[in-house]
Design a protein around this motif. Structure first.
Motif: not given
Length: 257
Positions: A34-36, A189-195
């Motif tokens: 996660v991250g901006p 390994l997954v990128v997510l924007h919803d924390l």
């Protein structure tokens, strides 16, 4: 199969996009990044699925250096979906899903009974079986996203790399997808924007900011009000989920920095 990023750096046009990133995903774990926007998440993933060559550092797949693996071998081991989910030709859904078997076949070898069964199973798991004969260009963004995820599952990988897989999905399919990942047994390994989704779905979370890893660990240790304020520039209260006890973030609208 374990995945390890060891001192990964990506520099382009004199700009450092990823700085000395070290991260481990144990066999069967789901680890979220996660991250901006612009923090290096997608760039790091591109190195893992070999769309981008890192400037330095090593990616270990099990005990082997990814850079030294034959492309066919890595294509059988690692499956990926990207955030744009682009499909340029109007193949049918079942044709796109079947492309996931390409690393396992020779030339124009036809699908056998086992391959066809894998495709049917993956489409049913992603709730797209009823779309099998539809052209992908006629589908909604969320439906296309599920088609590409089915293609990745058909690949029978050991490692699954997902860049914003819940993008375009409605709430039901977001929850079902993340439950599928949890139950898959794959190294993810997954990128997510919803924390909040990341907290619910991931065993561990890595937080990137300006290309560097600023925190890593279980969601309850990483997702603090202080970190969210520092990294994302928003005010949030962290409360326990009433059913699971995991962290959930309540945002204060109008309190961003």
């Amino acid at each position: 199969m374990e995945l390890k990023l060891d001192g990964l750096c990506v520099v382009t046009d004199g700009r450092s996009l990823v700085r000395d990133l070290s991260l481990k995903v144990l066999t069967g774990q789901v680890v979220g990044l996660v991250g901006p926007n612009g923090s290096g998440k997608s760039t790091a993933l591109r190195c893992v699925y070999r769309a981008l060559r890192p400037s330095s550092g090593t990616i270990w797949v099990g005990d082997r250096d990814l850079a030294r693996l034959p492309l066919r071998h890595s294509a059988r081991t690692i499956a990926a979906t990207t955030q744009d989910g682009a499909v340029d030709f109007d193949f049918t859904v079942e044709e796109v899903v079947a492309l996931g078997r390409a690393p396992h076949l020779r030339g124009n070898q036809a699908l056998g009974a086992r391959e066809r069964a894998l495709c049917v199973s993956a489409m049913e798991r992603l709730d797209i079986g009823h779309l099998a004969h539809r052209g992908v260009l006629t589908l909604s963004g969320g439906e296309r996203q599920r088609v590409l995820l089915a293609r990745a599952l058909v690949q029978e990988p050991d490692i699954l790399i997902l860049d914003e897989p819940t993008n375009h999905l409605d709430v039901r399919h977001q929850v079902e997808l993340l439950a599928l990942l949890r139950a898959s047994g794959l190294t993810v390994l997954v990128v997510l924007h919803d924390l909040n989704l990341a907290a619910a779905a991931c065993d561990r979370i890595g937080v990137l900011a300006r290309g560097s890893l600023v925190a890593s660990g279980p969601p309850e240790d990483v997702l603090t009000a202080e970190l969210v304020a520092d990294v994302f520039g928003v005010t949030a209260s962290v409360v326990p989920h009433p059913l699971t006890g995991g962290p959930q973030l309540l945002y204060s609208i109008g309190s961003s920095r």
